[in-house]
Motif scaffolding. Structure first.
Motif, PDB file in Angstrom:
ATOM      1  N   UNK A 117       9.036  -6.058  -7.474  1.00 59.81           N
ATOM      2  CA  UNK A 117       8.100  -5.020  -7.045  1.00 59.81           C
ATOM      3  C   UNK A 117       8.670  -3.655  -7.417  1.00 59.81           C
ATOM      4  N   UNK A 118       8.135  -3.006  -8.443  1.00 65.66           N
ATOM      5  CA  UNK A 118       8.566  -1.634  -8.743  1.00 65.66           C
ATOM      6  C   UNK A 118       8.199  -0.707  -7.582  1.00 65.66           C
ATOM      7  N   UNK A 119       9.131   0.166  -7.220  1.00 62.59           N
ATOM      8  CA  UNK A 119       8.892   1.134  -6.154  1.00 62.59           C
ATOM      9  C   UNK A 119       8.722   2.551  -6.691  1.00 62.59           C
ATOM     10  N   UNK A 120       9.517   2.872  -7.689  1.00 60.21           N
ATOM     11  CA  UNK A 120       9.541   4.242  -8.197  1.00 60.21           C
ATOM     12  C   UNK A 120      10.180   4.236  -9.576  1.00 60.21           C
ATOM     13  N   UNK A 121       9.590   4.989 -10.504  1.00 60.96           N
ATOM     14  CA  UNK A 121      10.150   5.162 -11.844  1.00 60.96           C
ATOM     15  C   UNK A 121      10.231   6.655 -12.122  1.00 60.96           C
ATOM     16  N   UNK A 165       0.843  -1.188   0.000  1.00 57.28           N
ATOM     17  CA  UNK A 165       0.000   0.000   0.000  1.00 57.28           C
ATOM     18  C   UNK A 165       0.886   1.250   0.000  1.00 57.28           C
ATOM     19  N   UNK A 166       0.272   2.415  -0.048  1.00 54.87           N
ATOM     20  CA  UNK A 166       1.044   3.659  -0.188  1.00 54.87           C
ATOM     21  C   UNK A 166       1.995   3.887   0.975  1.00 54.87           C
ATOM     22  N   UNK A 167       1.535   3.600   2.183  1.00 52.36           N
ATOM     23  CA  UNK A 167       2.392   3.809   3.353  1.00 52.36           C
ATOM     24  C   UNK A 167       3.586   2.856   3.332  1.00 52.36           C
ATOM     25  N   UNK A 168       3.350   1.610   2.960  1.00 47.74           N
ATOM     26  CA  UNK A 168       4.442   0.633   2.880  1.00 47.74           C
ATOM     27  C   UNK A 168       5.432   1.020   1.792  1.00 47.74           C
ATOM     28  N   UNK A 169       4.908   1.474   0.674  1.00 51.46           N
ATOM     29  CA  UNK A 169       5.758   1.905  -0.431  1.00 51.46           C
ATOM     30  C   UNK A 169       6.653   3.066   0.009  1.00 51.46           C
ATOM     31  N   UNK A 170       6.054   4.050   0.658  1.00 51.94           N
ATOM     32  CA  UNK A 170       6.823   5.211   1.119  1.00 51.94           C
ATOM     33  C   UNK A 170       7.861   4.802   2.155  1.00 51.94           C
ATOM     34  N   UNK A 171       7.485   3.909   3.072  1.00 50.72           N
ATOM     35  CA  UNK A 171       8.436   3.468   4.098  1.00 50.72           C
ATOM     36  C   UNK A 171       9.665   2.830   3.461  1.00 50.72           C
ATOM     37  N   UNK A 172       9.453   1.938   2.494  1.00 52.21           N
ATOM     38  CA  UNK A 172      10.576   1.221   1.888  1.00 52.21           C
ATOM     39  C   UNK A 172      11.460   2.170   1.083  1.00 52.21           C
TER      40      UNK A 172
END
Length: 288
Positions: free
Chosen positions: A129-133, A29-36
């Protein structure tokens, strides 16, 4: 010339049921994505290392890192049952880069990532798992019809490079080897190369390789594929991005009667890629 780490490696066709590559939407989810993402950039100066003049920048091999222990591992176990990671199983002197968060500015060619030398444990699935592009560019991961039942292998037919990976084989002379299935003669899909690869690699890399699926990289969604599937990333430079950040996981499953040849490599490690760690840039460590 091919680089083969273990000429007597044990092949593994038929060990696992097989399926096509697919995605699990919103795996993070968005929070998990931001944390990582935040954790990666905070910890990279302490834990990170790089290869190829910082074209590949990693934090890896740590199953106790919070991104894996607290977020990813419970989700993977919920979907796939009990599993292990390389860092929990190996006793290799020169460890392989198996599970990592990687910021990259240089794409890989077609390859597989299987780890095959650990008794009773074998990689069944790879999870990307893509995190950011950069620039929210449209980026893809392709899966091919071809499967490879050897250890991780890079498909570079016709290449004149001399680079050697610490663990993965590199095929330059051709792909007609035992354990590589579904090759399609000398066919090259030039339309696919034009759309997704550009001039990054010589077209001969893709000789005999045919596209099964092309999965859009969506931050937080997980791309799930069998470890035998030959695959690779599209060239995000064609789409207005110079870099991306993603997680890559090798999911080991227990196979009680898996009794492989356990040789890690017979190649001199001075010939292999070297890690340079950010917290000691004067020290180069011979690990891929």
């Amino acid at each position: 010339m091919d680089s083969i780490h273990n000429p007597n490696e044990t092949l593994w066709e038929g060990i696992f049921p097989e399926e096509d590559t697919y995605q699990i939407e919103n795996f993070l989810d968005r929070d998990e994505l931001k944390f990582i993402i935040d954790w990666y950039y905070k910890e990279k100066p302490q834990q990170g290392f790089y290869l190829q003049k910082k074209a590949l920048q990693f934090i890896g091999d740590q199953h106790n890192d919070p991104a894996i222990r607290e977020i990813l591992s419970p989700k993977i176990k919920d979907k796939f049952g009990d599993f292990r990671l390389y860092s929990e199983l190996h006793n290799d002197v020169h460890q392989h880069s198996a599970d990592f968060i990687c910021e990259q500015t240089r794409i890989f060619g077609p390859h597989t990532d299987a780890i095959t030398h650990i008794p009773k444990w074998l990689t069944q699935k790879d999870i990307i798992i893509p995190l950011w592009v950069e620039n929210d560019a449209e980026v893809y991961t392709y899966s091919l019809d071809q499967r490879c039942y050897r250890r991780g292998t890079h498909f570079r037919k016709g290449s004149t490079d001399t680079g050697t990976n610490v663990y993965s084989n590199v095929l330059r002379d051709g792909y007609e080897l035992e354990g590589i299935n579904n090759l399609n003669g000398t066919e090259i899909d030039h339309n696919f190369i034009e759309d997704h690869i550009g001039d990054r690699f010589t077209h001969s890399y893709f000789e005999g390789l045919t596209v099964n699926s092309v999965e859009k990289n969506i931050p937080g969604s997980a791309i799930i594929k069998d470890s035998s599937v030959v695959h690779g990333p599209s060239n995000y430079n064609l789409k207005g991005a110079t870099r991306k950040l993603n997680i890559s996981i090798r999911m080991f499953k227990e196979v009680p009667d898996w009794d492989p040849n356990t040789l890690f490599s017979e190649i001199n490690f001075e010939a292999c890629n070297k890690r340079t760690y950010y917290n000691n840039e004067k020290t180069e460590i011979t690990q891929d």
